[in-house]
Design a protein around this motif. Structure first.
Motif, PDB file in Angstrom:
ATOM      1  N   GLN A  51       0.830  -1.203   0.000  1.00 15.59           N
ATOM      2  CA  GLN A  51       0.000   0.000   0.000  1.00 15.59           C
ATOM      3  C   GLN A  51       0.866   1.255   0.000  1.00 15.59           C
ATOM      4  O   GLN A  51       0.580   2.217  -0.723  1.00 15.59           O
ATOM      5  CB  GLN A  51      -0.956  -0.003   1.192  1.00 15.59           C
ATOM      6  N   LEU A  52       1.919   1.259   0.789  1.00 18.08           N
ATOM      7  CA  LEU A  52       2.805   2.420   0.824  1.00 18.08           C
ATOM      8  C   LEU A  52       3.525   2.597  -0.507  1.00 18.08           C
ATOM      9  O   LEU A  52       3.734   3.726  -0.967  1.00 18.08           O
ATOM     10  CB  LEU A  52       3.801   2.293   1.971  1.00 18.08           C
ATOM     11  N   GLU A  53       3.879   1.485  -1.150  1.00 16.93           N
ATOM     12  CA  GLU A  53       4.503   1.556  -2.468  1.00 16.93           C
ATOM     13  C   GLU A  53       3.532   2.182  -3.474  1.00 16.93           C
ATOM     14  O   GLU A  53       3.918   3.030  -4.279  1.00 16.93           O
ATOM     15  CB  GLU A  53       4.914   0.164  -2.948  1.00 16.93           C
ATOM     16  N   ALA A  54       2.266   1.777  -3.404  1.00 16.34           N
ATOM     17  CA  ALA A  54       1.261   2.340  -4.316  1.00 16.34           C
ATOM     18  C   ALA A  54       1.133   3.842  -4.110  1.00 16.34           C
ATOM     19  O   ALA A  54       1.011   4.612  -5.070  1.00 16.34           O
ATOM     20  CB  ALA A  54      -0.088   1.658  -4.104  1.00 16.34           C
ATOM     21  N   VAL A  71       3.649   9.752  -7.301  1.00 17.91           N
ATOM     22  CA  VAL A  71       3.033  11.072  -7.204  1.00 17.91           C
ATOM     23  C   VAL A  71       1.626  11.092  -7.795  1.00 17.91           C
ATOM     24  O   VAL A  71       0.691  11.625  -7.183  1.00 17.91           O
ATOM     25  CB  VAL A  71       3.920  12.141  -7.897  1.00 17.91           C
ATOM     26  N   THR A  72       1.445  10.484  -8.953  1.00 16.84           N
ATOM     27  CA  THR A  72       0.126  10.484  -9.591  1.00 16.84           C
ATOM     28  C   THR A  72      -0.879   9.708  -8.767  1.00 16.84           C
ATOM     29  O   THR A  72      -2.007  10.161  -8.560  1.00 16.84           O
ATOM     30  CB  THR A  72       0.210   9.909 -11.021  1.00 16.84           C
ATOM     31  N   ARG A  73      -0.488   8.526  -8.280  1.00 20.34           N
ATOM     32  CA  ARG A  73      -1.414   7.729  -7.464  1.00 20.34           C
ATOM     33  C   ARG A  73      -1.746   8.443  -6.162  1.00 20.34           C
ATOM     34  O   ARG A  73      -2.884   8.384  -5.697  1.00 20.34           O
ATOM     35  CB  ARG A  73      -0.848   6.340  -7.203  1.00 20.34           C
ATOM     36  N   LEU A  74      -0.790   9.127  -5.581  1.00 18.24           N
ATOM     37  CA  LEU A  74      -1.060   9.874  -4.352  1.00 18.24           C
ATOM     38  C   LEU A  74      -2.044  11.014  -4.627  1.00 18.24           C
ATOM     39  O   LEU A  74      -2.961  11.245  -3.839  1.00 18.24           O
ATOM     40  CB  LEU A  74       0.240  10.412  -3.750  1.00 18.24           C
ATOM     41  N   ARG A  75      -1.905  11.683  -5.751  1.00 22.79           N
ATOM     42  CA  ARG A  75      -2.858  12.740  -6.121  1.00 22.79           C
ATOM     43  C   ARG A  75      -4.259  12.160  -6.313  1.00 22.79           C
ATOM     44  O   ARG A  75      -5.242  12.735  -5.857  1.00 22.79           O
ATOM     45  CB  ARG A  75      -2.408  13.445  -7.400  1.00 22.79           C
ATOM     46  N   ILE A  76      -4.342  11.016  -6.974  1.00 26.09           N
ATOM     47  CA  ILE A  76      -5.629  10.348  -7.183  1.00 26.09           C
ATOM     48  C   ILE A  76      -6.238   9.976  -5.839  1.00 26.09           C
ATOM     49  O   ILE A  76      -7.415  10.238  -5.576  1.00 26.09           O
ATOM     50  CB  ILE A  76      -5.459   9.093  -8.075  1.00 26.09           C
ATOM     51  N   TYR A  77      -5.431   9.369  -4.994  1.00 22.85           N
ATOM     52  CA  TYR A  77      -5.933   8.901  -3.700  1.00 22.85           C
ATOM     53  C   TYR A  77      -6.398  10.061  -2.836  1.00 22.85           C
ATOM     54  O   TYR A  77      -7.456  10.004  -2.218  1.00 22.85           O
ATOM     55  CB  TYR A  77      -4.851   8.079  -2.987  1.00 22.85           C
ATOM     56  N   ARG A  78      -5.631  11.130  -2.800  1.00 24.17           N
ATOM     57  CA  ARG A  78      -6.028  12.309  -2.014  1.00 24.17           C
ATOM     58  C   ARG A  78      -7.345  12.884  -2.525  1.00 24.17           C
ATOM     59  O   ARG A  78      -8.193  13.300  -1.733  1.00 24.17           O
ATOM     60  CB  ARG A  78      -4.933  13.365  -2.036  1.00 24.17           C
ATOM     61  N   ALA A  79      -7.517  12.913  -3.839  1.00 22.11           N
ATOM     62  CA  ALA A  79      -8.772  13.420  -4.405  1.00 22.11           C
ATOM     63  C   ALA A  79      -9.942  12.547  -3.958  1.00 22.11           C
ATOM     64  O   ALA A  79     -11.022  13.058  -3.626  1.00 22.11           O
ATOM     65  CB  ALA A  79      -8.687  13.463  -5.930  1.00 22.11           C
ATOM     66  N   LYS A 124      -5.940   0.882 -11.061  1.00 22.73           N
ATOM     67  CA  LYS A 124      -5.809  -0.563 -10.898  1.00 22.73           C
ATOM     68  C   LYS A 124      -4.870  -0.893  -9.746  1.00 22.73           C
ATOM     69  O   LYS A 124      -5.161  -1.764  -8.927  1.00 22.73           O
ATOM     70  CB  LYS A 124      -5.317  -1.219 -12.185  1.00 22.73           C
ATOM     71  N   LYS A 125      -3.769  -0.195  -9.658  1.00 19.60           N
ATOM     72  CA  LYS A 125      -2.805  -0.428  -8.570  1.00 19.60           C
ATOM     73  C   LYS A 125      -3.434  -0.109  -7.216  1.00 19.60           C
ATOM     74  O   LYS A 125      -3.274  -0.860  -6.251  1.00 19.60           O
ATOM     75  CB  LYS A 125      -1.547   0.422  -8.793  1.00 19.60           C
ATOM     76  N   LEU A 126      -4.189   0.988  -7.140  1.00 17.61           N
ATOM     77  CA  LEU A 126      -4.838   1.369  -5.880  1.00 17.61           C
ATOM     78  C   LEU A 126      -5.941   0.381  -5.504  1.00 17.61           C
ATOM     79  O   LEU A 126      -6.122   0.070  -4.321  1.00 17.61           O
ATOM     80  CB  LEU A 126      -5.388   2.794  -5.979  1.00 17.61           C
ATOM     81  N   VAL A 127      -6.659  -0.125  -6.488  1.00 17.45           N
ATOM     82  CA  VAL A 127      -7.703  -1.127  -6.236  1.00 17.45           C
ATOM     83  C   VAL A 127      -7.056  -2.447  -5.804  1.00 17.45           C
ATOM     84  O   VAL A 127      -7.489  -3.070  -4.835  1.00 17.45           O
ATOM     85  CB  VAL A 127      -8.600  -1.331  -7.479  1.00 17.45           C
ATOM     86  N   ASP A 128      -6.010  -2.851  -6.507  1.00 15.70           N
ATOM     87  CA  ASP A 128      -5.333  -4.115  -6.196  1.00 15.70           C
ATOM     88  C   ASP A 128      -4.756  -4.141  -4.778  1.00 15.70           C
ATOM     89  O   ASP A 128      -4.685  -5.194  -4.161  1.00 15.70           O
ATOM     90  CB  ASP A 128      -4.217  -4.403  -7.200  1.00 15.70           C
ATOM     91  N   THR A 129      -4.346  -3.000  -4.273  1.00 16.28           N
ATOM     92  CA  THR A 129      -3.782  -2.944  -2.917  1.00 16.28           C
ATOM     93  C   THR A 129      -4.853  -2.723  -1.855  1.00 16.28           C
ATOM     94  O   THR A 129      -4.552  -2.696  -0.666  1.00 16.28           O
ATOM     95  CB  THR A 129      -2.719  -1.836  -2.794  1.00 16.28           C
ATOM     96  N   GLY A 130      -6.106  -2.542  -2.276  1.00 15.57           N
ATOM     97  CA  GLY A 130      -7.203  -2.396  -1.325  1.00 15.57           C
ATOM     98  C   GLY A 130      -7.425  -0.984  -0.824  1.00 15.57           C
ATOM     99  O   GLY A 130      -8.201  -0.769   0.104  1.00 15.57           O
ATOM    100  N   LEU A 131      -6.765  -0.012  -1.434  1.00 14.95           N
ATOM    101  CA  LEU A 131      -6.930   1.368  -0.993  1.00 14.95           C
ATOM    102  C   LEU A 131      -8.139   2.053  -1.628  1.00 14.95           C
ATOM    103  O   LEU A 131      -8.648   3.033  -1.097  1.00 14.95           O
ATOM    104  CB  LEU A 131      -5.658   2.173  -1.284  1.00 14.95           C
TER     105      LEU A 131
END
Length: 106
Positions: free
Chosen positions: A9-12, A16-24, A54-61
């Protein structure tokens, strides 16, 4: 929490892009956000967004749910809180050990 899951999860979130997506998505609340609106908000190509989601979904976030023809993305707050808890629950747990080592050195 299993350390391998936390690392994944921390790797995901280390991108930078995934973190921006997740924060949104975290900011969107429990109602989530349609993929199209997320794409506009982050201002990236649909294929790039799909790859990162896909990466964020696969890690359960992130959770994705189809509502008719719209795909809604929502931050998985339970998993987010578990990850944050994993990081902070042990905060200063070994502080006495460090203090004793400092005392011995003095």
């Amino acid at each position: 929490m299993i350390i391998e899951k936390a690392a994944s999860q921390l790797e995901a979130l280390g991108n930078v892009t995934r973190l921006r997506i997740y924060r949104a998505l975290v900011r969107a609340g429990e109602e989530g956000m349609p993929v199209g609106r997320l794409q506009e908000k982050i201002d990236i190509a649909a294929s790039t967004l799909s790859h990162h989601l896909k990466k964020l979904v696969d890690t359960g976030l992130v959770i994705q749910e189809r509502q008719a023809t719209t795909l809604i993305c929502t931050a998985n707050y339970g998993n987010m809180n578990t990850l944050i808890g994993y990081l902070v629950n042990e905060c200063c747990a070994d502080a006495k050990c460090v203090a004793k080592a400092d005392e011995v050195a003095a």
